[in-house]
Structure formats: structure tokens, C-alpha cells
Write a protein that holds these residues in place. Structure first.
Motif, short mmCIF file in Angstrom:
data_model
loop_
_atom_site.label_atom_id
_atom_site.label_comp_id
_atom_site.label_asym_id
_atom_site.label_seq_id
_atom_site.Cartn_x
_atom_site.Cartn_y
_atom_site.Cartn_z
N VAL B 18 0.86 -1.19 0.00
CA VAL B 18 0.00 0.00 0.00
C VAL B 18 0.89 1.24 0.00
N HIS B 19 0.56 2.17 -0.90
CA HIS B 19 1.30 3.43 -0.96
C HIS B 19 0.34 4.57 -0.62
N LEU B 20 0.58 5.22 0.50
CA LEU B 20 -0.29 6.30 0.95
C LEU B 20 0.41 7.63 0.69
N PRO B 21 -0.16 8.48 -0.18
CA PRO B 21 0.51 9.73 -0.52
C PRO B 21 0.16 10.88 0.41
N CYS B 22 1.06 11.85 0.46
CA CYS B 22 0.82 13.07 1.24
C CYS B 22 1.52 14.22 0.53
N ASN B 23 0.80 15.28 0.30
CA ASN B 23 1.38 16.48 -0.29
C ASN B 23 1.58 17.54 0.78
N HIS B 24 2.75 18.14 0.76
CA HIS B 24 3.07 19.21 1.72
C HIS B 24 3.93 20.24 0.99
N SER B 25 3.29 20.92 0.05
CA SER B 25 4.02 21.80 -0.86
C SER B 25 4.60 23.03 -0.17
N THR B 26 4.09 23.38 1.02
CA THR B 26 4.60 24.57 1.71
C THR B 26 5.59 24.21 2.82
N ILE B 27 6.11 22.99 2.77
CA ILE B 27 7.03 22.54 3.81
C ILE B 27 8.26 23.44 3.86
N SER B 28 8.75 23.70 5.06
CA SER B 28 9.98 24.47 5.20
C SER B 28 11.14 23.52 5.49
N GLY B 29 12.34 24.06 5.39
CA GLY B 29 13.52 23.21 5.51
C GLY B 29 13.67 22.53 6.86
N THR B 30 13.00 23.07 7.89
CA THR B 30 13.17 22.53 9.23
C THR B 30 11.98 21.68 9.67
N ASP B 31 11.02 21.46 8.81
CA ASP B 31 9.84 20.65 9.15
C ASP B 31 10.16 19.16 8.99
N TYR B 32 9.85 18.39 10.03
CA TYR B 32 9.90 16.95 9.93
C TYR B 32 8.55 16.44 9.43
N ILE B 33 8.56 15.33 8.72
CA ILE B 33 7.34 14.68 8.24
C ILE B 33 7.07 13.48 9.14
N HIS B 34 5.91 13.53 9.81
CA HIS B 34 5.53 12.45 10.71
C HIS B 34 4.29 11.75 10.16
N TRP B 35 4.21 10.45 10.38
CA TRP B 35 3.01 9.68 10.08
C TRP B 35 2.53 9.00 11.35
N TYR B 36 1.24 9.12 11.58
CA TYR B 36 0.58 8.41 12.67
C TYR B 36 -0.60 7.65 12.08
N ARG B 37 -1.08 6.65 12.80
CA ARG B 37 -2.30 6.00 12.38
C ARG B 37 -3.21 5.82 13.59
N GLN B 38 -4.50 5.76 13.30
CA GLN B 38 -5.49 5.64 14.36
C GLN B 38 -6.42 4.48 14.04
N LEU B 39 -6.31 3.44 14.84
CA LEU B 39 -7.22 2.31 14.69
C LEU B 39 -8.56 2.68 15.32
N PRO B 40 -9.62 1.98 14.93
CA PRO B 40 -10.94 2.31 15.46
C PRO B 40 -10.98 2.32 16.98
N SER B 41 -11.57 3.37 17.52
CA SER B 41 -11.77 3.52 18.97
C SER B 41 -10.47 3.57 19.76
N GLN B 42 -9.38 3.97 19.13
CA GLN B 42 -8.11 4.10 19.85
C GLN B 42 -7.51 5.47 19.58
N GLY B 43 -6.53 5.86 20.42
CA GLY B 43 -5.77 7.06 20.14
C GLY B 43 -4.78 6.80 19.03
N PRO B 44 -4.31 7.85 18.38
CA PRO B 44 -3.31 7.67 17.31
C PRO B 44 -2.04 7.03 17.83
N GLU B 45 -1.33 6.33 16.95
CA GLU B 45 -0.03 5.77 17.30
C GLU B 45 0.97 6.16 16.23
N TYR B 46 2.20 6.33 16.68
CA TYR B 46 3.30 6.73 15.79
C TYR B 46 3.59 5.61 14.80
#
Lengths: 113, 112
Positions: B18-46
Motif C-alpha cells: 500500500v502506498h499512501l501519498p501526502c502532499n506538503h508543498s509549503t514545507i519548510s527546511g526545518t519541518d519533519y514529516i511524521h506519520w501516525y495511524r489511528q485504529l478504530p476507537s483508539q488514540g493515534p499511534e506513531y
């Protein structure tokens, strides 16, 4: 080790009442965040604490919302005079430092009748 | 204002990549890109994060475009347990609340 814990897990209240939501972050984590998630929506940032610095309250939706963090550990989010639109899941997260991985608690499901 | 854009939903078959895309065209040089996911009825996880180079961990891989204006989260072999909402966010390296906007994420549906 223990993760982030939140209490209560569920809260039902009547419109106009005050509620307090508690977050116990992971020990040693200096950064603490509160988010709100309405049904079917993404996470909405509310407030951010970092060490002893003044909190960033830029996400709080109104002056009915406030939060404290005592001793750099436990945090309490208070909603005064609750409204029905306050119904949501309130999530707390902590991290070792800014930009580090955030660890989320299970959330408090608030229902305002 | 969301700093990232993601498709509302994607569907994939079990045991396929699975390839999940994300666009962040206004990203600055010091921004990190983070991905989290949230399973049903749970808090997000890194899931994973990166700055410029591609990253791999036991959960996923992160491919970052050379101009850093987009990234792709790669799940190499999806399972039913990977069905969740995936959030791509930018985290300012200077700390603070800037960039902590999760948006609505991508709802990943896995078909058996």
C-alpha cells in the motif's frame, strides 16, 4: 512501562455543567498536548505544554476551555459551562521533547446532553 | 489551515503493498514529516518520521520526494490490522505547536 493514561474514559454531563478531564503523561516526558476529535473528524489541536514554559493556548476554541499542568506532570483540561458542541473525544499525548514521537492516551469520550 | 493534503480514503487487498501519498508543498527546511495511524476507537499511534532521507522501520517505509513537497508511506504487505486512518503531519523542528494539525487523514480499507 506505563503509557499515557486519561480519566475518566467516558463522561456524560448536562449542558451548562463544568467538567475536568485528567491526563497522566509518560514519566519524564516534558511535552504534553491536548487534542479534540469530533465524530468522523481529524484531530484538532487545543493546547501544548513544554517544560516550565508558558503553554501555547492558541488552539483553545473559547475562554470556557482552560488547562493546567502541575509539577510538570499531570494535566487537567477544564471545560466550563459545557455546550452540546463540546461533545467529542479529548485526547492527550506526551513526548520526550518537541518534534519527538507523541504517545497518545486512549482519550476521554465526552457527551454533553 | 492544513499544511498537508491526503486522499480521503484508499482501498487495498490483504498481503499487497500500500502506498499512501501526502502532499506538503509549503514545507519548510526545518519541518519533519511524521506519520501516525489511528485504529478504530483508539488514540493515534506513531508510525514513522523523516526529514530528507527515506526511512525504514519494522512497521513501514517512508519515501520523501527530493524537493520534500510530497511523501509516501509504504506498507509492504498490508494486513487486516492495518485498516486505520493514517495521518501525515509536519512538525516544526523549533518545537511548539506549529504544524500540529492532523487534518482528516486517509481512511485505509483493507479487503481480505
Amino acid at each position: 512501562g506505563a503509557g499515557v493514561s486519561q480519566s475518566p474514559s467516558n463522561k456524560v454531563t448536562e449542558k451548562g455543567k463544568d467538567v475536568e478531564l485528567r491526563c497522566d503523561p509518560i514519566s519524564g516526558h516534558t511535552a504534553l498536548y491536548w487534542y479534540r476529535q469530533s465524530l468522523g473528524q481529524g484531530l484538532e489541536f487545543l493546547i501544548y505544554f513544554q517544560g516550565n514554559s508558558a503553554p501555547d493556548k492558541s488552539g483553545l476554541p473559547s475562554d470556557r476551555f482552560s488547562a493546567e499542568r502541575t509539577g510538570g506532570s499531570v494535566s487537567t483540561l477544564t471545560i466550563q459551562r459545557t455546550q452540546q458542541e463540546d461533545s467529542a473525544v479529548y485526547l492527550c499525548a506526551s513526548s520526550l521533547a518537541p518534534i519527538k514521537t507523541q504517545y497518545f492516551g486512549p482519550g476521554t469520550r465526552l457527551l454533553v446532553l | 489551515d492544513a499544511k498537508t493534503t491526503q486522499p480521503n480514503s484508499m482501498e487495498s487487498n490483504e498481503e499487497e503493498p500500500v502506498h499512501l501519498p501526502c502532499n506538503h508543498s509549503t514545507i519548510s527546511g526545518t519541518d519533519y514529516i511524521h506519520w501516525y495511524r489511528q485504529l478504530p476507537s483508539q488514540g493515534p499511534e506513531y508510525v514513522i518520521h523523516g526529514l530528507t532521507s527515506n526511512v525504514n522501520n519494522r512497521m513501514a517505509s517512508l519515501a520523501i520526494a527530493e524537493d520534500r513537497k510530497s511523501s509516501t508511506l509504504i506498507l509492504h504487505r498490508a494486513t487486516l490490522r492495518d485498516a486505520a486512518v493514517y495521518y501525515c503531519i509536519l512538525s516544526y523542528s523549533g518545537g511548539g505547536a506549529d504544524g500540529l494539525t492532523f487534518g482528516k487523514g486517509t481512511h485505509l480499507i483493507i479487503q481480505p
